[in-house]
Structure formats: structure tokens, C-alpha cells
Scaffold this active site. Structure first.
Site: not given
Ligand code: B4P
Length: 191
Positions: A14, A89, A128, A134, A146
């Protein structure tokens, strides 16, 4: 306004796709994960309370997240659209978001979900974790927690948007460019 929700499990890409989408469509990027990490880095009261939830793989309470989103809107009054990344979420967050957008005379335009297998997600997050610093990405048991929370609390958000006829899903495995092209074609068909 054009308002997009990018949906999917932790590590589905995302954040990665959001960076490209905001550039392409001129949307304001609202990542609740990034906002929470900023609060933690600044050692605010909100950040200190959020940290314990994030470190153990739980969701931060709805009222905290919704309040943070509300004040983000206040800071971006002239936006031509938002990209919601990692929010909503829970179904309660989705309903609160609908209300906040109605007050602004707008609504969610489309929800695009990225589908990735759990094994690929674990690999990505552990990788990552080696460089991001992190805390929630370094321990495999926290990563699995998670996913469990995602299954229980976040998956029902998909049905919420399906019922509204706004939900689309695409394969989230492949190159970043291929996935970006898939998202753009969904956006084109929704506009
Ligand atoms: P990202 O792109 O970083 O993944 P994400 O889906 O954004 O991550 P996440 O859900 O963990 O984060 P958030 O900050 O929202 O990709 C992950 C990895 O994959 C990276 O290293 C990237 O380089 C790699 N990658 C991407 N695309 C790729 C591809 N095509 N091929 C190979 N590799 C690839 O949440 C973090 C925490 O914050 C949650 O657990 C929760 O505790 C809290 N939180 C956030 N929002 C919340 C909400 N609305 N309500 C309650 N808690 C919340």
C-alpha cells in the site's frame, strides 16, 4: 473530488503504490501508519500510547485514529482528493470516514485491494525489518499477530465497501510497475 482507498494486509504494498499514485493523480496521501510513526518519533502523548499497540501487532483504538484523520482533513482543506493508505482498518473507521466525507460533500470513489499470499507478505516484512528499524517488522510472531488482527478486524471492511459497490481487487504480486499499471486501469474504469 476523487477519493481512493488502497486496501490490503500488512506488507501488501500500500505504501509503495501510494507514493506513485499521489504523484500520478495529485491526491493528498493520508497514511495512518505514517501519521502514527510521526507521533511516536515526536514523543507526543498520542504517540506514546500508540506505540504499545503497534509494537505488539494490535490496532490503535478507533477513536484515536479517527481523531487524527479529522485533524488531518482540517489541515488540507483545499485538497482535490485523498488517497487513504492503511485506513480504514475497521468497519467503525469506515463508517466514521463516510461521515467525515459527507460533511465535506464528498464520498469514497473506489476501494482497490492488493491481494498477496501470506508467505510472500512475511518475506517482505522481515526484509523491510532489516533496514527500516520498524519494531513491528522484526519479530515474526508480531507479524503473524498483525495478520490475525487483519483477518478479524480489517477483512470485514471489504464487505462494507462491496455492499456499496465500490470494491475492486487486483493481484499484488509481480513488479511494482505491473501492479501500479493494474491500479491505474481500475481507476480509469471508475472515473
Ligand atoms: P509497504 O508498501 O510498505 O506495505 P504496507 O502495506 O504499506 O504496510 P503496513 O500495513 O505494514 O503499514 P502501516 O504503516 O499501514 O510494503 C511492504 C514491503 O514490501 C516494503 O519493504 C516494500 O519495499 C515491499 N514491496 C512492496 N511492493 C512489492 C512488490 N511488488 N514486490 C516485492 N516487494 C514489495 O501500519 C503499521 C501499523 O500501524 C499497524 O500494524 C497498526 O498497528 C497501526 N495502524 C496504522 N493504521 C491504523 C489504523 N487505521 N487503525 C489502527 N491502527 C493502525
Amino acid at each position: 473530488m476523487f477519493n481512493l482507498v488502497l486496501f490490503g494486509p500488512p506488507g501488501s504494498g500500500k505504501g509503495t503504490q501510494s507514493d506513485k499514485l499521489v504523484e500520478q493523480y495529485g491526491l493528498i496521501h493520508l497514511s495512518t501508519g505514517n501519521l502514527l510513526r510521526k507521533e511516536i518519533a515526536d514523543q507526543t502523548a498520542l504517540g506514546l500510547s500508540a506505540k504499545s499497540y503497534i509494537d505488539s501487532g494490535k490496532l490503535v483504538p478507533d477513536q484515536v485514529v479517527i481523531g487524527m484523520v479529522d485533524s488531518f482533513f482540517d489541515q488540507h482543506k483545499g485538497a482535490k482528493g485523498f488517497l487513504f493508505d492503511g485506513f480504514p482498518r475497521t468497519v467503525a473507521q469506515a463508517a466514521a470516514l463516510d461521515e467525515l466525507l459527507t460533511q465535506k460533500n464528498t464520498a469514497i470513489s473506489i476501494v482497490i485491494a492488493l491481494e498477496v499470499s501470506e508467505e510472500e507478505l512475511v518475506k517482505r516484512l522481515l526484509k523491510r525489518g532489516q533496514t527500516s528499524g520498524r519494531s513491528d517488522d522484526t519479530d515474526e510472531s508480531v507479524i503473524r499477530k498483525r495478520f490475525a488482527v487483519y483477518g478479524q478486524e480489517t477483512s470485514p471492511v471489504a464487505s462494507y465497501y462491496q455492499a456499496a459497490g465500490k470494491f475492486r481487487s487486483i493481484a499484488g504480486e509481480g513488479s511494482v510497475e505491473e501492479i501500479f499499471a493494474g491500479i491505474c486501469s481500475q481507476i480509469t474504469s471508475a472515473r
